[in-house]
Motif scaffolding. Structure first.
Motif, short mmCIF file in Angstrom:
data_model
loop_
_atom_site.label_atom_id
_atom_site.label_comp_id
_atom_site.label_asym_id
_atom_site.label_seq_id
_atom_site.Cartn_x
_atom_site.Cartn_y
_atom_site.Cartn_z
N ARG A 123 0.83 -1.21 0.00
CA ARG A 123 0.00 0.00 0.00
C ARG A 123 0.86 1.26 0.00
O ARG A 123 0.55 2.23 -0.69
CB ARG A 123 -0.97 -0.03 1.17
CG ARG A 123 -2.09 -1.06 0.95
CD ARG A 123 -3.14 -1.03 2.02
NE ARG A 123 -2.73 -1.67 3.26
CZ ARG A 123 -2.65 -2.96 3.48
NH1 ARG A 123 -2.96 -3.80 2.51
NH2 ARG A 123 -2.28 -3.44 4.64
N VAL A 124 1.96 1.24 0.74
CA VAL A 124 2.89 2.39 0.75
C VAL A 124 3.49 2.57 -0.64
O VAL A 124 3.58 3.69 -1.15
CB VAL A 124 3.97 2.21 1.83
CG1 VAL A 124 5.08 3.24 1.67
CG2 VAL A 124 3.35 2.29 3.22
N ALA A 125 3.90 1.47 -1.26
CA ALA A 125 4.46 1.55 -2.61
C ALA A 125 3.43 2.10 -3.60
O ALA A 125 3.77 2.91 -4.47
CB ALA A 125 4.95 0.18 -3.06
N LEU A 127 0.95 4.13 -2.92
CA LEU A 127 0.81 5.57 -2.67
C LEU A 127 1.97 6.35 -3.29
O LEU A 127 1.77 7.41 -3.89
CB LEU A 127 0.73 5.84 -1.17
CG LEU A 127 -0.59 5.50 -0.50
CD1 LEU A 127 -0.48 5.65 1.02
CD2 LEU A 127 -1.71 6.39 -1.03
N ALA A 128 3.18 5.83 -3.15
CA ALA A 128 4.35 6.49 -3.74
C ALA A 128 4.22 6.51 -5.26
O ALA A 128 4.53 7.53 -5.91
CB ALA A 128 5.63 5.76 -3.32
N TRP A 129 3.75 5.41 -5.83
CA TRP A 129 3.57 5.36 -7.27
C TRP A 129 2.50 6.39 -7.70
O TRP A 129 2.67 7.08 -8.72
CB TRP A 129 3.15 3.95 -7.70
CG TRP A 129 2.93 3.87 -9.18
CD1 TRP A 129 3.85 3.60 -10.13
CD2 TRP A 129 1.69 4.12 -9.86
NE1 TRP A 129 3.26 3.65 -11.37
CE2 TRP A 129 1.94 3.96 -11.22
CE3 TRP A 129 0.41 4.45 -9.43
CZ2 TRP A 129 0.95 4.13 -12.17
CZ3 TRP A 129 -0.58 4.60 -10.38
CH2 TRP A 129 -0.30 4.45 -11.73
N ALA A 131 1.83 9.20 -6.26
CA ALA A 131 2.46 10.52 -6.20
C ALA A 131 3.32 10.75 -7.43
O ALA A 131 3.34 11.85 -8.01
CB ALA A 131 3.29 10.65 -4.92
N LYS A 132 4.04 9.72 -7.87
CA LYS A 132 4.87 9.84 -9.07
C LYS A 132 4.01 10.06 -10.30
O LYS A 132 4.35 10.88 -11.17
CB LYS A 132 5.74 8.61 -9.25
CG LYS A 132 6.66 8.73 -10.46
CD LYS A 132 7.23 7.40 -10.87
CE LYS A 132 8.09 7.49 -12.10
NZ LYS A 132 7.49 8.10 -13.27
#
Length: 182
Positions: A123-125, A127-129, A131-132
């Motif tokens: 889930r963190v990954a 979210l980071a994706w 944002a990218k």
């Protein structure tokens, strides 16, 4: 999924074909598809602009596989089915798009799989994706994986993400159906 192994074998075969043949004959090409070269609906999502582009996409898939583990296999098995849908979405949504190459739209679909099946780190990954994706859409910054003059098609990433959401709903339905007594 009973068809998982054959679909994974198809994916590997399509990927190999798409990257061993000249890119010009495999890329998503609006005019060539209009002339009947429908294989490009699959191969355009799997061929690449350069070796660096290919390695970058495969590294992303490897990282997602490490995060989600075996559950990502069912998501990978969907890629041969999702590739033409993603191609049709790009052709329909981006009339100015003449050619496209790359796996990153399908990687976006796998990001949803990692968010669903990869626990907290997944889930963190995701979210980071996300944002990218927003950064790419707003800034227009080119990808360092692409050769000069080739723009990032962030719309492919967004469309892949939407396909991933549809797949997540389908898997949720199947999982509930399988878990409930008949």
């Amino acid at each position: 999924m009973p068809a998982e192994r054959p679909l994974l074998a198809l994916l590997v075969s399509l990927f190999a074909l798409s990257n061993l043949m000249p890119g010009e004959s495999m890329q998503l090409d609006r005019d060539a598809i209009a002339d009947g070269e429908i294989w490009r609906l699959w191969t355009g999502q799997l061929c690449h602009w350069s070796s660096l582009h290919r390695v970058g996409n495969l590294a992303a898939i490897a990282a997602l596989a490490v995060m989600a583990g075996r559950p990502l296999l069912r998501w990978l098995a969907l890629l041969p089915l999702a590739a033409p849908l993603l191609s049709l979405a790009l052709l329909g949504l981006l009339p100015e798009l003449q050619t496209y190459r790359g796996l990153s739209g399908l990687v976006a679909m796998l990001v949803v799989g990692v968010a669903v099946d990869g626990g907290t780190i997944g889930r963190v990954a995701a979210l980071a994706w996300g944002a990218k994706l927003a950064f790419d859409a707003i800034s227009g910054t080119p990808s360092p994986l692409l050769p000069a003059g080739i723009a990032t098609t962030w719309q492919a990433h967004l469309a892949g993400f939407v396909l991933g959401l549809a797949a997540a709903m389908g898997f949720l339905h199947l999982d509930r159906k399988t878990a409930s007594p008949s």
